[in-house]
Design an enzyme around this catalytic site. Sequence first.
Site, PDB file in Angstrom:
ATOM      1  N   ASP A   1      34.580  44.010  41.537  1.00  0.00           N
ATOM      2  CA  ASP A   1      35.174  44.026  42.882  1.00  0.00           C
ATOM      3  C   ASP A   1      34.451  43.054  43.812  1.00  0.00           C
ATOM      4  OD1 ASP A   1      37.210  45.834  42.429  1.00  0.00           O
ATOM      5  OD2 ASP A   1      36.096  47.572  43.146  1.00  0.00           O
TER       6      ASP A   1
ATOM      7  N   HIS B   1      38.614  39.551  40.122  1.00  0.00           N
ATOM      8  CA  HIS B   1      37.973  40.781  39.646  1.00  0.00           C
ATOM      9  C   HIS B   1      37.865  40.744  38.123  1.00  0.00           C
ATOM     10  CE1 HIS B   1      37.595  45.331  39.345  1.00  0.00           C
ATOM     11  NE2 HIS B   1      38.116  45.044  38.169  1.00  0.00           N
ATOM     12  N   GLU B   2      38.976  40.420  37.462  1.00  0.00           N
ATOM     13  CA  GLU B   2      38.962  40.380  36.002  1.00  0.00           C
ATOM     14  C   GLU B   2      38.074  39.255  35.488  1.00  0.00           C
ATOM     15  OE1 GLU B   2      39.894  42.842  34.541  1.00  0.00           O
ATOM     16  OE2 GLU B   2      41.262  43.751  35.989  1.00  0.00           O
TER      17      GLU B   2
ATOM     18  N   HIS C   1      34.528  40.319  35.418  1.00  0.00           N
ATOM     19  CA  HIS C   1      34.119  41.185  34.314  1.00  0.00           C
ATOM     20  C   HIS C   1      33.475  40.390  33.178  1.00  0.00           C
ATOM     21  CE1 HIS C   1      35.084  45.212  35.384  1.00  0.00           C
ATOM     22  NE2 HIS C   1      36.371  44.985  35.596  1.00  0.00           N
TER      23      HIS C   1
ATOM     24  N   GLU D   1      32.605  47.954  37.416  1.00  0.00           N
ATOM     25  CA  GLU D   1      33.780  47.720  38.253  1.00  0.00           C
ATOM     26  C   GLU D   1      33.387  47.268  39.651  1.00  0.00           C
ATOM     27  OE1 GLU D   1      36.803  47.545  37.304  1.00  0.00           O
ATOM     28  OE2 GLU D   1      36.452  48.274  35.265  1.00  0.00           O
TER      29      GLU D   1
END
Length: 649
Positions: free
Chosen positions: A562, A498-499, A502, A558
């Site tokens: 995800d 997830h990070e 980003h 976000e």
Amino acid sequence: MKKLIAVRGGSGNIIEPKVGTRPQDNMYLAVNSEWLEKTEIPSDRSRMASFDGIDVNVEKHLMADFADFAAGKKDIPNVPNMAKAVELYKLAKDFTKRNEDGAAPIKPDLELLTGIRDFSDYNLNAPDLATFASIPFGLSVEPDMKNTKVNVLNFAGPGTFLPDTTTYETSDAAKLLAILQKQSVKLLEMAGIETADAEKYAADAIKFDAKLAKVVKSAEEWADYPACYNPMKIADFEAKFKDFKIAYYLKEVIGEEPDRIIVEEPRYLDHINEIINKSNFDEIKGWMIVNFINDAASDLSQEFREAAFPFSQALSGQPELQSGEKQAYHIANGAFSEVVGVYYGQTYFGADAKKDVEDMIHRMLAVYEERLQNNTWLSEATRKQAIVKLEALELKIGYPDKIEEIYDRLQVIPASQGGSLYSNGRAFAVEEQKYNIEQLHKEVDRTIWAMPGNLVNACYDPQRNDLTFPAAILQAPFYDLKQDRATNFGGIGSVIAHEVSHAFDNNGAQFDEFGNMTNWWTDADYAEFKKRTQAEIDIFDGIEYGPVKLNGKQIVSENIADQGGLTAAVEAAKNEGDDLKKLFENFARIWANKQLTESIKTQTAVDVHAPGPERANVQIQCQDDFYDVFNVKPTDGMWLDPDKRVHIW
């Protein structure tokens, strides 16, 4: 503002739990119904989630440790500045002294504010007032988005009383503002202000706040990071101001007039003279006083704390005020967050776990690189640049090796030497402002951590191109050394990816491997990316979640993360022959959440994350492997037609 993209967001459970629900119909409820039925929200919280469950345990351990340190039952550990944190904890916990003092600690500052005579006086004193009170704009020094080796001065508007500009358009707005107004009058009376004056200050504050709400950015607008970058020559910036002496203010606060400034809110600057002018003086003064008394109340007596609770309670639904002992811990932890985080990491985070997590991070990065190599919609040129950025990612795991210099500068003055909780907090704010301004002529320190080790969260910083995984999140249900790898992939594996995602979401995609805002895409590739981003917006936009409808644009970054996180976790598990059933189950489990209705309204107004049930179900619905693993049919509740499934990373 901190341009950090974190995994943790608020969400609520307004879906009735139903034990026995089939995964094919509702994966979130199939996994979490029993937890939802049994879990109770503590009276001093507005929600309980997987994150909060860990946080409660972290809080329990650290509160016990602080109590023992303060009582001399345990030696204060040899962590730099930890003794200061304990001394501040003692001050905060001493309610005998806090109750005896009443409003005395804030009287000098309150008299300064109430004593401002007119707009000329305000202009003259604004630099000093800004050290302890709210000013209708903010200045901060942060890395330059287009040259992240250097720092630059930034300008933005102030916050509003209600959570977001959109909150003013709801049916709750008038009721919430009335509660704040009544609360503010009471607090000012308790501080010795005559009733008629208190009522005027509060009424003027509400009027000024209404003007701010019309021109400051909404949460949706703040979610677009590149739109915050609007460089101006300082002469052009100063020319925007008429009545307010901005050049004088800059020289007094910063010590100079820098060559340029980054305007984060251009619309607010365009309207600055409608906001800060002689005619608005009474409203500005009232707004500053109301902000001051509501902020300061928590540092005073128990009576002040209780009087300042109604507005917060109305926003969150939280039944009870946090205990004094718990507040004392949170004050010490808030002021010395990195210090406490290092202590937590050294004490509670094992070397074996760190090694295993590092291994998993590198596995996820390898999977991500493989997926980029095999990407079918990127050109070779863009794909190569994406891999360059991926390989340049810096990892921060557990807690930092060194504590930032600012904590060395903070000094705690005990009660025996005339210190109060308020006076110490005020001195900290002055020192922190000074420290921040000093960075203007220093190179950006890329070793600084965005989050302390005891925070249950994780983040990606686009301007440093780094990933931070604090020690506190590296435990069940996200991660456990004793859990099977598939379960860990569904938890911390998806969080890691997830990070990473980003770095390639709608904001991160506009920054290069050095954290500079640079276009490294071909036009055709970026057009395709925007098309896929729009699909992510559309799939969430308008979803009804209890009393609210989701804003797909506000939460898109976000949701992209995800989507990429779960996809990479599934790929990693498949590569190792792991049980995808356990992976999907734990992915749904980590988003388990119960939340009070009032808190849902407040959280969704400002949060860039989707609610937990939607994060779980919608992202799982977009995974083709889910349909095979659980034999999902078109007649099942979780079915989503293949052409509606969003695939980006």
